[in-house]
Write an enzyme that holds these catalytic residues in place. Sequence first.
Site, mmCIF file in Angstrom:
data_model
loop_
_atom_site.group_PDB
_atom_site.id
_atom_site.type_symbol
_atom_site.label_atom_id
_atom_site.label_comp_id
_atom_site.label_asym_id
_atom_site.label_seq_id
_atom_site.Cartn_x
_atom_site.Cartn_y
_atom_site.Cartn_z
ATOM 1 N N HIS A 118 69.349 49.529 19.954
ATOM 2 C CA HIS A 118 68.120 49.081 19.793
ATOM 3 C C HIS A 118 68.024 47.645 19.925
ATOM 4 C CE1 HIS A 118 70.174 48.418 15.977
ATOM 5 N NE2 HIS A 118 69.723 49.580 15.282
ATOM 6 N N HIS B 164 75.138 47.957 16.214
ATOM 7 C CA HIS B 164 74.017 47.149 15.882
ATOM 8 C C HIS B 164 74.110 45.766 15.703
ATOM 9 C CE1 HIS B 164 70.636 47.336 12.735
ATOM 10 N NE2 HIS B 164 71.124 46.151 12.671
ATOM 11 N N HIS C 50 68.364 59.232 12.772
ATOM 12 C CA HIS C 50 69.121 59.269 11.471
ATOM 13 C C HIS C 50 68.655 60.514 10.825
ATOM 14 C CE1 HIS C 50 70.488 55.166 11.865
ATOM 15 N NE2 HIS C 50 69.259 54.895 12.382
ATOM 16 N N LEU C 51 69.438 61.306 10.681
ATOM 17 C CA LEU C 51 68.903 63.016 9.873
ATOM 18 C C LEU C 51 69.312 62.739 8.569
ATOM 19 C CD1 LEU C 51 70.401 65.225 12.745
ATOM 20 C CD2 LEU C 51 68.346 64.067 12.707
ATOM 21 N N ASP D 198 76.075 51.698 12.465
ATOM 22 C CA ASP D 198 74.521 51.542 12.728
ATOM 23 C C ASP D 198 73.862 51.308 11.387
ATOM 24 O OD1 ASP D 198 71.941 51.066 14.308
ATOM 25 O OD2 ASP D 198 71.739 52.796 13.235
ATOM 26 N N ASP E 190 66.002 55.767 17.323
ATOM 27 C CA ASP E 190 66.080 54.695 16.065
ATOM 28 C C ASP E 190 65.269 55.675 14.942
ATOM 29 O OD1 ASP E 190 67.199 53.437 13.838
ATOM 30 O OD2 ASP E 190 66.307 51.379 14.578
HETATM 31 O O1 DOR Z 1 65.270 49.971 10.824
HETATM 32 C C1 DOR Z 1 66.165 50.427 10.723
HETATM 33 N N1 DOR Z 1 66.496 51.456 9.985
HETATM 34 N N2 DOR Z 1 67.242 50.011 11.483
HETATM 35 C C2 DOR Z 1 68.581 50.713 11.337
HETATM 36 O O2 DOR Z 1 69.360 50.143 12.226
HETATM 37 C C3 DOR Z 1 68.953 51.593 10.621
HETATM 38 C C4 DOR Z 1 67.697 52.330 9.942
HETATM 39 C C5 DOR Z 1 67.931 53.155 8.848
HETATM 40 O O3 DOR Z 1 68.757 53.858 8.984
HETATM 41 O O4 DOR Z 1 66.899 53.387 8.074
#
Ligand code: DOR
Length: 437
Positions: A231, A178, A62-63, A151, A304
Site C-alpha cells: 500500500h 508495511h 485482512h480476514l 503488515d 487492504d
Molecule cells: O489502515 C490499516 N488497517 N492499515 C494497515 O496496514 C492494517 C489495517 C488493519 O489491519 O486494520
Amino acid sequence: MTTILLRGGTVVGETSSSRGDVLIKDGRLSEVGDSLAVPKGATVIDAEGCWVGPGFVDLHAHLREPGREEAETIDSGARAAAVGGYSAIVAMPNTEPALDNAALVAYVLARGATTPIDVAVAGAITQGRLGSHLAPLAEMAALGVRLFTDDGIGVQDPAVMRRALSYAKPLDVRLAQHCEDEQLAAGGTMNEGPWSSRLGLVGRPALAEELMVLRDIELVRLTGCPLHFLHLSTARSVALVLAAKREGLPVTCEVAPHHLSLDESVLATFDPLFKVHPPLRSAEDVDALRASLVAGEIDAVATDHAPHAPELKDLPFDEAPPGMLGLEHAASLTFSALGAETANEQRFFSVLSRAPARIAQLRASDVRPAHGAHGGSMTPGEDANIVVFDPTVRWTVSREALQSRATNTPYDGRELRGRVRALVAKGQVVVSEGQLT
Ligand code: DOR
C-alpha cells in the site's frame, strides 16, 4: 461434470483481446472461440459488452480470523472477495494471535479451502509481529506460504529486516513491507500537511513511509532477496521503487484503491471511516499515483480490506482503528483510476490479476499444493478461475448490501463505474448477475 459457457464477451489475453466465447469444462478452460455451440446441460452466462479475464487476485486482505470474528471471518471475507471478482486472496497475518507459526497457517488454509475461492496465507515475519525475533519462516514456507509480512506495522529494526531478508532468500519466498517509520509517524492520525494543521490533527508525514522504502531498497541491494512494498501512498515512494526496478533490483509494489480515489481533504468531516494507515494523502499524490498506474509503473492494486466492528469505527477519530473495506469495490475503483472509458483492459487485468498472481506465486508455473492456478492468459488447459467485468454499468454502493460482516466503507451511497457480473472460481459459477449463487 460442470460445463459453463461465457458468451459474447471481450476475452482479455496478456497482450491482446478478442471477441468470443469461453467454454469451461470440468474445472478447466477448454476452448476460446467465436460463436461456440452450447453443449448440452451447460450453464450459459451472458458476457455481452463485458471483459472476460483471469479472476482477480488480492495480495492484501485482512480476514480477522482468528480473534476478531465479529468484524470478519475467513468465510465472510471470501464471499466478499468473490462478489468483488477475486478468485484468490492472500490473508494477512495480523490476526489475534498473529499468523506466525505453521499450526495457525494450517488452520487458516483449512478454513479457506471450504470457501468458494482460493485463500492463500501471508505469514508474519517476526514472532507476534513484535519486530524483534524472526518467526519460523521455513516451517510456514513448507505449507506453501510465499509472502511474509508484519503488515499493520513495518519491521522497524533494520538489523531484523536485514536478517529476515537473508533468511528468506533461499526459501524462494518474498517479504512484503508495511512502510511506516513508527517514530516519525508517532501519534499521527492523518497525513501531515496544511490539512492536518487546519484540522488540528497530528500528522503522519510522507517521509515516515518514504524513509522505510529507501531503507528497504538498500537492504534488498545488500541481500538480493525480493521485496514487495505494500500500500504505497506517496508519489515519491512509487518513484523510488521505480528507480530501484530500473536498476534491476527485485522489488514490486502495490497501491490501494482508496489511495487512488480519496485525498486527505475528506478528513475535514472527522469521520473515522476515512482513517487508514498509511493515511490518505494530498490531491497531488492521488493524481501522481493514478498517472503511475496508467503508465504501468505500479505492479498491483491490492485492497487492504480492513474490516472493523462498528463499535470500534464509531469511536472518536483519534481512538478509532485505521482501515476500511475494499474487496467489494476495488475493481470498480481501479477501473475509474485507469480512466474508465479510456481504461486499457490489459492493464486492468495486469494490476488486478496477473501481476499479483506472479507476486504471490499463484500462477500455473508456481508449483504449490492445495491451490489452483490464477492470473492466467486465457488459453485452453488453464484452471477455470475467470471473471466477467462489465465496464459499462454504474452502480451505487450500499453498506447494507455488502457480504462483509463489517460495514466500514467510505463509499456508501457513492456511484461507481464498472462492476463484476460473474465469477467462475475453482471451476464453478460463484457469482452470477453480480450476486453469489
Ligand atoms: O489502515 C490499516 N488497517 N492499515 C494497515 O496496514 C492494517 C489495517 C488493519 O489491519 O486494520
